[in-house]
Design a protein around this motif. Structure first.
Motif, mmCIF file in Angstrom:
data_model
loop_
_atom_site.group_PDB
_atom_site.id
_atom_site.type_symbol
_atom_site.label_atom_id
_atom_site.label_comp_id
_atom_site.label_asym_id
_atom_site.label_seq_id
_atom_site.Cartn_x
_atom_site.Cartn_y
_atom_site.Cartn_z
ATOM 1 N N LEU A 60 0.859 -1.198 0.000
ATOM 2 C CA LEU A 60 0.000 0.000 0.000
ATOM 3 C C LEU A 60 0.892 1.245 0.000
ATOM 4 O O LEU A 60 2.042 1.193 0.398
ATOM 5 C CB LEU A 60 -0.925 0.009 1.220
ATOM 6 C CG LEU A 60 -2.065 -1.003 1.214
ATOM 7 C CD1 LEU A 60 -3.075 -0.666 2.310
ATOM 8 C CD2 LEU A 60 -2.784 -1.050 -0.143
ATOM 9 N N PRO A 61 0.327 2.369 -0.483
ATOM 10 C CA PRO A 61 1.132 3.596 -0.530
ATOM 11 C C PRO A 61 1.757 3.898 0.832
ATOM 12 O O PRO A 61 1.118 3.755 1.871
ATOM 13 C CB PRO A 61 0.103 4.663 -0.919
ATOM 14 C CG PRO A 61 -0.917 3.920 -1.700
ATOM 15 C CD PRO A 61 -1.009 2.566 -1.062
ATOM 16 N N SER A 62 3.018 4.273 0.778
ATOM 17 C CA SER A 62 3.743 4.571 2.006
ATOM 18 C C SER A 62 3.343 5.952 2.504
ATOM 19 O O SER A 62 3.375 6.936 1.774
ATOM 20 C CB SER A 62 5.231 4.533 1.702
ATOM 21 O OG SER A 62 5.957 4.941 2.808
ATOM 22 N N LEU A 63 2.950 6.010 3.770
ATOM 23 C CA LEU A 63 2.500 7.271 4.341
ATOM 24 C C LEU A 63 3.606 7.904 5.168
ATOM 25 O O LEU A 63 3.374 8.803 5.962
ATOM 26 C CB LEU A 63 1.257 7.025 5.209
ATOM 27 C CG LEU A 63 0.088 6.389 4.450
ATOM 28 C CD1 LEU A 63 -0.993 5.927 5.410
ATOM 29 C CD2 LEU A 63 -0.478 7.370 3.433
ATOM 30 N N GLY A 64 4.837 7.398 4.966
ATOM 31 C CA GLY A 64 5.961 7.959 5.703
ATOM 32 C C GLY A 64 5.905 7.647 7.180
ATOM 33 O O GLY A 64 6.492 8.324 8.003
ATOM 34 N N GLU A 65 5.177 6.562 7.501
ATOM 35 C CA GLU A 65 5.111 6.146 8.906
ATOM 36 C C GLU A 65 6.484 5.712 9.386
ATOM 37 O O GLU A 65 7.327 5.301 8.597
ATOM 38 C CB GLU A 65 4.156 4.939 9.040
ATOM 39 C CG GLU A 65 2.729 5.270 8.718
ATOM 40 C CD GLU A 65 1.944 4.019 8.311
ATOM 41 O OE1 GLU A 65 1.350 3.423 9.198
ATOM 42 O OE2 GLU A 65 1.950 3.677 7.114
ATOM 43 N N GLN A 66 6.673 5.742 10.657
ATOM 44 C CA GLN A 66 7.916 5.234 11.230
ATOM 45 C C GLN A 66 7.984 3.736 10.948
ATOM 46 O O GLN A 66 6.959 3.065 10.881
ATOM 47 C CB GLN A 66 7.960 5.499 12.741
ATOM 48 C CG GLN A 66 8.173 6.962 13.087
ATOM 49 C CD GLN A 66 9.402 7.556 12.396
ATOM 50 O OE1 GLN A 66 10.500 7.041 12.538
ATOM 51 N NE2 GLN A 66 9.209 8.601 11.609
ATOM 52 N N SER A 67 9.192 3.261 10.748
ATOM 53 C CA SER A 67 9.339 1.833 10.451
ATOM 54 C C SER A 67 8.947 1.012 11.661
ATOM 55 O O SER A 67 8.952 1.490 12.791
ATOM 56 C CB SER A 67 10.781 1.536 10.047
ATOM 57 O OG SER A 67 11.546 1.238 11.183
ATOM 58 N N SER A 68 8.608 -0.248 11.376
ATOM 59 C CA SER A 68 8.094 -1.119 12.430
ATOM 60 C C SER A 68 9.155 -1.434 13.481
ATOM 61 O O SER A 68 8.855 -1.986 14.525
ATOM 62 C CB SER A 68 7.574 -2.408 11.817
ATOM 63 O OG SER A 68 8.621 -3.045 11.122
ATOM 64 N N SER A 69 10.426 -1.070 13.190
ATOM 65 C CA SER A 69 11.470 -1.354 14.168
ATOM 66 C C SER A 69 11.226 -0.532 15.439
ATOM 67 O O SER A 69 11.808 -0.799 16.481
ATOM 68 C CB SER A 69 12.843 -1.030 13.595
ATOM 69 O OG SER A 69 12.883 0.321 13.207
ATOM 70 N N GLU A 70 10.357 0.472 15.325
ATOM 71 C CA GLU A 70 10.000 1.277 16.494
ATOM 72 C C GLU A 70 9.027 0.512 17.398
ATOM 73 O O GLU A 70 8.926 0.796 18.587
ATOM 74 C CB GLU A 70 9.324 2.584 16.062
ATOM 75 C CG GLU A 70 10.144 3.406 15.084
ATOM 76 C CD GLU A 70 10.806 4.595 15.731
ATOM 77 O OE1 GLU A 70 10.157 5.239 16.569
ATOM 78 O OE2 GLU A 70 11.975 4.872 15.408
ATOM 79 N N SER A 71 8.295 -0.415 16.776
ATOM 80 C CA SER A 71 7.339 -1.168 17.579
ATOM 81 C C SER A 71 8.104 -2.123 18.497
ATOM 82 O O SER A 71 9.250 -2.461 18.254
ATOM 83 C CB SER A 71 6.428 -2.017 16.686
ATOM 84 O OG SER A 71 6.042 -1.309 15.556
ATOM 85 N N SER A 72 7.435 -2.561 19.527
ATOM 86 C CA SER A 72 8.064 -3.574 20.366
ATOM 87 C C SER A 72 7.190 -4.819 20.340
ATOM 88 O O SER A 72 5.998 -4.765 20.026
ATOM 89 C CB SER A 72 8.223 -3.058 21.793
ATOM 90 O OG SER A 72 6.943 -2.926 22.381
ATOM 91 N N LEU A 73 7.813 -5.937 20.616
ATOM 92 C CA LEU A 73 7.118 -7.208 20.522
ATOM 93 C C LEU A 73 7.575 -8.097 21.672
ATOM 94 O O LEU A 73 8.771 -8.248 21.913
ATOM 95 C CB LEU A 73 7.482 -7.863 19.185
ATOM 96 C CG LEU A 73 6.825 -9.200 18.871
ATOM 97 C CD1 LEU A 73 5.378 -8.998 18.438
ATOM 98 C CD2 LEU A 73 7.586 -9.907 17.760
ATOM 99 N N ASP A 74 6.626 -8.649 22.360
ATOM 100 C CA ASP A 74 6.936 -9.607 23.427
ATOM 101 C C ASP A 74 7.426 -10.902 22.770
ATOM 102 O O ASP A 74 6.678 -11.541 22.019
ATOM 103 C CB ASP A 74 5.659 -9.850 24.240
ATOM 104 C CG ASP A 74 5.838 -10.946 25.293
ATOM 105 O OD1 ASP A 74 6.945 -11.505 25.396
ATOM 106 O OD2 ASP A 74 4.849 -11.239 25.990
ATOM 107 N N PRO A 75 8.696 -11.273 22.990
ATOM 108 C CA PRO A 75 9.267 -12.443 22.293
ATOM 109 C C PRO A 75 8.541 -13.751 22.612
ATOM 110 O O PRO A 75 8.680 -14.718 21.869
ATOM 111 C CB PRO A 75 10.706 -12.511 22.810
ATOM 112 C CG PRO A 75 10.985 -11.198 23.446
ATOM 113 C CD PRO A 75 9.674 -10.645 23.905
ATOM 114 N N SER A 76 7.745 -13.765 23.670
ATOM 115 C CA SER A 76 7.035 -15.002 23.999
ATOM 116 C C SER A 76 5.608 -15.018 23.433
ATOM 117 O O SER A 76 4.899 -16.015 23.566
ATOM 118 C CB SER A 76 7.003 -15.206 25.512
ATOM 119 O OG SER A 76 6.195 -14.204 26.105
#
Lengths: 198, 198
Positions: free
Chosen positions: A133-149
């Motif tokens: 989808l068109p890029s809205l210049g959002e911050q990359s997902s590397s900014e998100s955090s994810l619970d490894p479990s």
């Protein structure tokens, strides 16, 4: 329930072994048919064989076009060229799409396994914006955090390709083999091979 | 009659340039649709652009399955992954099959040019046994001789892909661009591009 190991599988394992020094050795091209009737082709990463099986695993995002393609036509062809050993495998088969809505508990378990087998960095991609989808210049997902479990997110999808035809070409010795399968009444696949002109 | 240079062409020329140290830099995967309705995918060699054009050339043997595929459905998608620069080009378009029976003198001239542009060793392949048929243990075609000044043999075929959609992905900077074309009433193609989510 035993699966006969396909005769091409050892050739493929050997090729993986002799090309493993290259970063891209596990990348291949997957062709499908788009809902517009045109062929579609992209690079994906091989995630290994299913246990005691000739079935091949690929991880993907449910929001990509290939999922629509496969719902429309489940057949695909892998073209895998090994740049160090000059070997090509063309692997044709049917793909089973295993997403979070799948009702088979065994398949859901395989999907969960595939999720935890991939790196946390890979998993983060599935939390990112909708691919294509068109890029809205959002911050990359590397900014998100994810619970490894935490288990697989909705966008995570396991593809399982069940080969029924394989074309093997070795450019160093200029040899080509074709492998075909037939299923018996119990659903077991039997493979035959033939040497063909390159 | 002037052709507008497509905006993705410079990206592709740059990628060719930065990967040219690799033997396989000019190899890509070409997906077509088989007459059985399944996708088909194989590695082929890029033979350059047509002069002052965005059209891409591939040489092939008329006796291969891809010719049947293209007569049945002329659309194809190239997937070209550059292993050094981590760039992928997915190029979708229509393929024109130019064999010895073609009636257009300009196209026949292009075919002849393509023949003489390939090495004598490459040309010898077209004198060999029928690709894909069972190998009868015949001597390889390297035993045959070929007059280097002789024109294209019947089996030699030029494929010309006219791109109308290109998807570009750069994995080093995690950027993706899509290029689409529209034709005006004079048949000229105009390209637009958009940044999309990887």
């Amino acid at each position: 329930m035993g699966t006969v190991t396909a005769p091409w599988k050892q050739l493929l394992l050997n090729a993986l072994d002799s090309n493993s020094a290259l970063k891209h050795y596990s990348f291949f091209q997957l062709a499908t048919i788009g809902s517009n009737g045109r062929p579609s082709n992209r690079t994906v990463v091989f995630r290994g064989f299913e246990e005691n099986s000739n079935k091949m695993r690929i991880n993907t995002d449910c929001r990509t076009h290939k999922i629509d393609d496969l719902k429309h036509c489940p057949f695909a062809e892998i073209c895998w060229y090994f740049t160090d050993s000059w070997e090509q495998f063309r692997i044709n088969g049917r793909i089973d799409v295993v997403d979070g809505l799948c009702l088979d508990p065994l398949k859901l378990q395989q999907r969960e396994k595939a999720w935890f087998a991939s790196s946390v960095k890979s998993r983060l991609q599935y939390l990112g914006p909708n691919p294509g989808l068109p890029s809205l210049g959002e911050q990359s997902s590397s900014e998100s955090s994810l619970d490894p479990s935490a288990g697989p997110v909705d966008a995570f999808c396991l593809l399982v390709l069940d080969p029924d035809q394989v074309d093997y070409l070795n450019l160093k010795i200029n040899e080509r083999l074709t492998f075909s399968s037939r299923q018996n009444i119990n659903g077991e696949k039997f493979w035959s091979s033939e040497r063909i002109n390159p």
